[in-house]
Design an enzyme around this catalytic site. Structure first.
Site: not given
Ligand SMILES: NC(=O)c1ccc[n+]([C@@H]2O[C@H](COP(=O)([O-])OP(=O)(O)OC[C@H]3O[C@@H](n4cnc5c(N)ncnc54)[C@H](O)[C@@H]3O)[C@@H](O)[C@H]2O)c1
Length: 441
Positions: A121, A157, A266
């Protein structure tokens, strides 16, 4: 199709696994070595219904792999998803350092035309920044490789992530050319087979769509919580009011449940990031600011009720907490109301006995690790002994029809504070409980 997914968190792991399930070859990349090792050993880092089986199946048949080596992943793939975190910066903006670090690595390592897709996001204008960073890295290599940057916000979700990804309400794609759009159409075709839920638009509108969706949902919650607070004061019952307004199909029943505030990774960060973007462009977003302000206050409604009932000094008092995760069916505790409630109680000297079906490990490891006044229990009933009251904070199914006789027998006082309005007030009161809900006087 050959796909790499950079960032193997909630979004990256679910997306990568679901793409593999549809027959694609997927490499998931993460910088967290422990996470990658565990995934290779069959240990799934998060709880999501249905995810573990799907990861294990696809890992076993070779269509899903895990690595810490982004170069290896980019050597293999034509399509690269960026799914790293975009945490909240100090000023409320989305911190793009992880996204842009990945964009640099992509520019440094691609060997062929690559479709680069922002799934994280990200604020409006990020695709342009990603494009700039990738191009700069290519220029430094004297490379004339071409690439496309596409926006594909994710709407899954937590708690139903696999189901949402496999059967999405919509797939939003922001692209600036027909060919890129067609690649995305082909990739998502198996997920939208029943009827076309593929929505193509320009890149900035796609980026904006994600924030707008989350801001709308957060607004509904804060609106209803504000109404609940008014109901409580004027002697109305918000549960009845909710039924009364939900029956209007212009309003509907979903997302108008009052409660003790929204959390998660989020809504809080996305509402604030949108407000910050708006402010940066010279427009003060009064409604968005109020949505967050109402939610911040709402997380303290339960602890305020306790203070009103038991006084400021909670020394020598124990409270039972049912539910730690920010919502049911997940172990995610980011921005969970439980953190606020527990800290408010323990800083006044109370002790807390807590139970959650999935989130205890997370609580102990990260979110409540510095709080020595919490005792974690293996069952909901074990939290109750010698406690002044039971406090329900997450609406897990196993809390819906508890044995009230057991609760009455084990609690010191027959008091329930229900932060999610799970029970029928009359029935609970008939069982002799003092019952506090949100939005009911
Ligand atoms: N969690 C949700 O429900 C959800 C839903 C829709 C959108 N999003 C969006 O999606 C994105 C990710 O969210 P998430 O909840 O999956 O985050 P998260 O923190 O669970 O996962 C992010 C991952 O990225 C890894 N990472 C960081 N830097 C990196 C790099 N340089 N190379 C490789 N890996 C790297 C981290 O180690 C971590 O495992 C965010 O922008 C969030 O707003 C999340």
């Amino acid at each position: 199709m050959k796909i790499s997914v950079i960032g193997t968190g909630y979004v990256g792991l679910v997306s990568g696994t679901c793409f593999a399930q549809m027959g694609n070859s997927v490499v998931c990349v993460d910088i967290d070595e422990k996470k990658v090792k565990e995934l290779r050993d069959g240990i799934i880092p998060i709880y999501e219904p249905g995810l573990e089986e799907m990861v294990l199946e696809n890992y076993k048949n070779g269509s899903l792999r895990f690595t810490t080596d982004i170069k290896e992943a980019l050597d293999f793939s034509d399509i690269c998803f960026i799914a790293v975190g975009t945490p909240m910066g100090e000023d409320g903006s989305a911190d793009l350092k992880y996204v842009l670090a990945v964009a640099t690595s992509i520019g440094q390592n691609i060997k062929r035309h690559t479709y680069i897709i922002d799934k994280s996001t990200v604020p409006v204008g990020t695709a342009d920044k990603v494009r700039e960073v990738v191009q700069k890295a290519l220029d430094n290599r004297n490379s004339n490789l071409t690439f496309d940057v596409i926006s594909n916000p994710e709407f899954l979700k937590e708690g139903a992530a696999v189901e949402d990804f496999m059967k999405p309400d919509r797939v939003v794609i922001g692209a600036d050319n027909e060919e890129a759009l067609n690649v995305m159409r082909e990739l998502y075709a198996p997920f939208v087979r029943n009827h076309d839920r593929f929505i193509a638009m320009d890149i900035k509108s796609a980026e904006m769509t994600k924030y707008t969706a989350n801001a709308m949902l957060a607004t509904k919650i804060s609106f209803m919580n504000e109404i609940a607070n008014i109901c409580e004061r004027v002697g109305a019952d918000v549960n009845q009011v909710r039924n009364g307004i939900g029956s209007d199909n212009r309003i509907g029943y979903s997302f108008i449940y009052p409660g003790c505030g929204y959390g998660g990774s989020c809504f809080p960060k996305d509402v604030q990031a949108l407000a910050k973007t708006s402010k940066d462009f010279g427009f003060v977003p009064k409604l968005l600011n109020a949505v967050e302000e109402v939610n911040f206050a709402q997380k303290k409604v339960i602890s305020n009720k306790i203070i009103k009932r038991f006084g400021e000094n909670l020394q020598g008092k124990n409270f039972a907490i049912w539910g730690l995760s920010f919502k049911p069916e997940t172990d995610d505790m980011r921005e969970a109301t439980s953190i606020v409630v527990i800290n408010e109680l323990t800083k006044r000297g109370a002790k807390v006995k807590a139970y959650d079906p999935k989130a205890i490990k997370e609580a102990k490891k990260f979110y409540l690790k510095d709080n020595p006044l919490i005792e974690y229990k293996k069952s909901k009933y074990d939290t109750l002994d010698n406690c002044e009251a039971m406090i329900l904070l997450t609406e897990w199914k196993e809390f819906r029809s508890p044995d009230f006789e057991e609760i009455a027998k084990r609690l010191k006082n027959k008091i329930i504070l229900d932060g999610r309005n799970q029970y029928n007030k009359k029935r609970v009161q008939e069982k002799g409980f003092e019952y506090h809900q949100i939005g009911v006087s």
